[in-house]
Design a protein around this motif. Structure first.
Motif, PDB file in Angstrom:
ATOM      1  N   TRP A   1      -4.294  -2.208   1.400  1.00 34.13           N
ATOM      2  CA  TRP A   1      -5.318  -3.182   1.030  1.00 34.13           C
ATOM      3  C   TRP A   1      -4.830  -4.097  -0.092  1.00 34.13           C
ATOM      4  O   TRP A   1      -4.992  -5.319  -0.028  1.00 34.13           O
ATOM      5  CB  TRP A   1      -6.597  -2.459   0.612  1.00 34.13           C
ATOM      6  CG  TRP A   1      -7.285  -1.746   1.724  1.00 34.13           C
ATOM      7  CD1 TRP A   1      -7.416  -0.403   1.880  1.00 34.13           C
ATOM      8  CD2 TRP A   1      -7.935  -2.344   2.858  1.00 34.13           C
ATOM      9  NE1 TRP A   1      -8.109  -0.116   3.042  1.00 34.13           N
ATOM     10  CE2 TRP A   1      -8.439  -1.296   3.658  1.00 34.13           C
ATOM     11  CE3 TRP A   1      -8.131  -3.662   3.276  1.00 34.13           C
ATOM     12  CZ2 TRP A   1      -9.134  -1.514   4.832  1.00 34.13           C
ATOM     13  CZ3 TRP A   1      -8.828  -3.885   4.456  1.00 34.13           C
ATOM     14  CH2 TRP A   1      -9.317  -2.824   5.219  1.00 34.13           C
ATOM     15  N   GLY A   2      -4.257  -3.502  -1.124  1.00 34.80           N
ATOM     16  CA  GLY A   2      -3.747  -4.305  -2.231  1.00 34.80           C
ATOM     17  C   GLY A   2      -2.631  -5.248  -1.830  1.00 34.80           C
ATOM     18  O   GLY A   2      -2.680  -6.449  -2.150  1.00 34.80           O
ATOM     19  N   PRO A   3      -1.586  -4.767  -1.123  1.00 34.38           N
ATOM     20  CA  PRO A   3      -0.546  -5.683  -0.666  1.00 34.38           C
ATOM     21  C   PRO A   3      -1.061  -6.800   0.220  1.00 34.38           C
ATOM     22  O   PRO A   3      -0.596  -7.940   0.125  1.00 34.38           O
ATOM     23  CB  PRO A   3       0.405  -4.755   0.112  1.00 34.38           C
ATOM     24  CG  PRO A   3       0.226  -3.428  -0.536  1.00 34.38           C
ATOM     25  CD  PRO A   3      -1.224  -3.350  -0.906  1.00 34.38           C
ATOM     26  N   LEU A   4      -2.040  -6.499   1.089  1.00 35.85           N
ATOM     27  CA  LEU A   4      -2.605  -7.545   1.936  1.00 35.85           C
ATOM     28  C   LEU A   4      -3.290  -8.618   1.099  1.00 35.85           C
ATOM     29  O   LEU A   4      -3.103  -9.823   1.321  1.00 35.85           O
ATOM     30  CB  LEU A   4      -3.596  -6.937   2.929  1.00 35.85           C
ATOM     31  CG  LEU A   4      -4.330  -7.918   3.852  1.00 35.85           C
ATOM     32  CD1 LEU A   4      -3.347  -8.655   4.738  1.00 35.85           C
ATOM     33  CD2 LEU A   4      -5.364  -7.185   4.694  1.00 35.85           C
ATOM     34  N   LEU A   5      -4.074  -8.199   0.110  1.00 35.07           N
ATOM     35  CA  LEU A   5      -4.771  -9.149  -0.748  1.00 35.07           C
ATOM     36  C   LEU A   5      -3.792 -10.012  -1.542  1.00 35.07           C
ATOM     37  O   LEU A   5      -3.950 -11.243  -1.638  1.00 35.07           O
ATOM     38  CB  LEU A   5      -5.700  -8.389  -1.698  1.00 35.07           C
ATOM     39  CG  LEU A   5      -6.455  -9.222  -2.740  1.00 35.07           C
ATOM     40  CD1 LEU A   5      -7.385 -10.214  -2.058  1.00 35.07           C
ATOM     41  CD2 LEU A   5      -7.223  -8.318  -3.691  1.00 35.07           C
ATOM     42  N   LEU A   6      -2.753  -9.391  -2.091  1.00 33.45           N
ATOM     43  CA  LEU A   6      -1.787 -10.138  -2.895  1.00 33.45           C
ATOM     44  C   LEU A   6      -0.951 -11.080  -2.033  1.00 33.45           C
ATOM     45  O   LEU A   6      -0.661 -12.217  -2.449  1.00 33.45           O
ATOM     46  CB  LEU A   6      -0.878  -9.160  -3.642  1.00 33.45           C
ATOM     47  CG  LEU A   6      -1.555  -8.347  -4.744  1.00 33.45           C
ATOM     48  CD1 LEU A   6      -0.606  -7.282  -5.278  1.00 33.45           C
ATOM     49  CD2 LEU A   6      -2.009  -9.262  -5.875  1.00 33.45           C
ATOM     50  N   CYS A   7      -0.575 -10.634  -0.842  1.00 35.16           N
ATOM     51  CA  CYS A   7       0.218 -11.500   0.039  1.00 35.16           C
ATOM     52  C   CYS A   7      -0.589 -12.711   0.498  1.00 35.16           C
ATOM     53  O   CYS A   7      -0.066 -13.836   0.544  1.00 35.16           O
ATOM     54  CB  CYS A   7       0.723 -10.700   1.240  1.00 35.16           C
ATOM     55  SG  CYS A   7       2.017  -9.504   0.842  1.00 35.16           S
ATOM     56  N   VAL A   8      -1.854 -12.507   0.835  1.00 37.05           N
ATOM     57  CA  VAL A   8      -2.698 -13.631   1.245  1.00 37.05           C
ATOM     58  C   VAL A   8      -2.882 -14.615   0.099  1.00 37.05           C
ATOM     59  O   VAL A   8      -2.785 -15.836   0.270  1.00 37.05           O
ATOM     60  CB  VAL A   8      -4.055 -13.110   1.763  1.00 37.05           C
ATOM     61  CG1 VAL A   8      -5.021 -14.263   1.972  1.00 37.05           C
ATOM     62  CG2 VAL A   8      -3.869 -12.346   3.060  1.00 37.05           C
ATOM     63  N   THR A   9      -3.131 -14.090  -1.108  1.00 36.59           N
ATOM     64  CA  THR A   9      -3.313 -14.958  -2.274  1.00 36.59           C
ATOM     65  C   THR A   9      -2.046 -15.752  -2.574  1.00 36.59           C
ATOM     66  O   THR A   9      -2.097 -16.972  -2.808  1.00 36.59           O
ATOM     67  CB  THR A   9      -3.703 -14.116  -3.502  1.00 36.59           C
ATOM     68  OG1 THR A   9      -4.876 -13.364  -3.205  1.00 36.59           O
ATOM     69  CG2 THR A   9      -3.964 -15.002  -4.699  1.00 36.59           C
ATOM     70  N   LEU A  10      -0.904 -15.081  -2.564  1.00 39.03           N
ATOM     71  CA  LEU A  10       0.363 -15.766  -2.847  1.00 39.03           C
ATOM     72  C   LEU A  10       0.689 -16.796  -1.776  1.00 39.03           C
ATOM     73  O   LEU A  10       1.162 -17.899  -2.076  1.00 39.03           O
ATOM     74  CB  LEU A  10       1.485 -14.739  -2.954  1.00 39.03           C
ATOM     75  CG  LEU A  10       2.875 -15.276  -3.327  1.00 39.03           C
ATOM     76  CD1 LEU A  10       2.834 -15.960  -4.690  1.00 39.03           C
ATOM     77  CD2 LEU A  10       3.898 -14.149  -3.333  1.00 39.03           C
TER      78      LEU A  10
END
Length: 226
Positions: A83-92
């Protein structure tokens, strides 16, 4: 025939043997009817959806705190999630969209490039770790690398805000300092989480591809221009 009758004669009276009810029988042969308490604690079938979501959010928040204060820990490896990697990748990826090279003929950092770099980098780092005798799995590697992108994502936010003010040598120097600090932070945090899964005498060989992975992302952030 006589021999067989004599052989069976000692057991002839066993059918008449009975145990008196007054003789106590020792031992406990009771079988628990309900499920164990451990199963009740970890069962989420009857749990409300709100409680499940809040528990997952707290777990993601705890992992972000581990990245903010990196230390040698196996928390991200033991309780990995995406969940965290998905959120950070989408934001970046969203922040990197719309660069100066993003014209009709040329494409700058596109949305899918961030995901390709993260997935491909996780595969390379996992294979490198396996060849060196490590015990990390692909999803554990993806979880650690994804969560440790957070400092670089924050650096991207700062760079976008700074570029809204003006552009020049001083602004570039500020961006360089911010991206370099975030790059070092991400590399240090990821190696701290991966330390327990690597052989003690080969950690330098494991750090090298992690260094290259975050260097590519840091370079994308530093070369971004609106």
């Amino acid at each position: 025939m006589a021999a067989s009758e004599e052989a069976s004669r000692p057991f002839a009276g066993l059918s008449d043997v009975s145990i008196s009810e007054d003789i106590p029988v020792e031992g406990d042969i009771s079988v628990p009817v309900g499920p164990s308490r451990r199963d009740d604690e970890f069962s989420t079938l009857d749990e409300p959806v709100k409680d499940t979501i809040m528990r997952d959010l707290r777990a993601v928040g705890n992992k972000f705190i581990h990245v903010l204060y990196p230390k040698r820990s196996s928390a991200l490896l033991r309780d990995w999630d995406l969940w965290g990697p998905l959120l950070l990748c989408v934001t970046l990826a969203l922040l990197l969209q719309g660069g100066a090279a993003d014209h009709e003929d040329q494409g700058g950092p596109q949305f899918a490039e961030v995901f390709v770099i993260v997935w491909f980098g996780s595969i390379i780092i996992t294979l490198n770790s396996k060849l060196l005798g490590g015990t990390i799995s692909f999803f554990q590697s993806l979880c650690v690398l994804g969560y440790c992108i957070m400092p670089l994502t924050v650096a991207m936010v700062v760079c976008r805000i700074v570029l809204l003010v003006s552009s020049g040598v001083i602004i570039f120097a500020v961006r360089l300092v911010v991206v370099t600090a975030s790059f070092g932070w991400s590399t240090f945090a990821s190696t701290a989480f991966l330390a327990d899964s690597q052989p003690p005498n080969r950690k330098a060989l494991v750090v090298y591809p992690v260094f290259l992975f975050y260097f590519v992302i840091a370079w994308m952030i530093l070369t971004y221009s609106p």
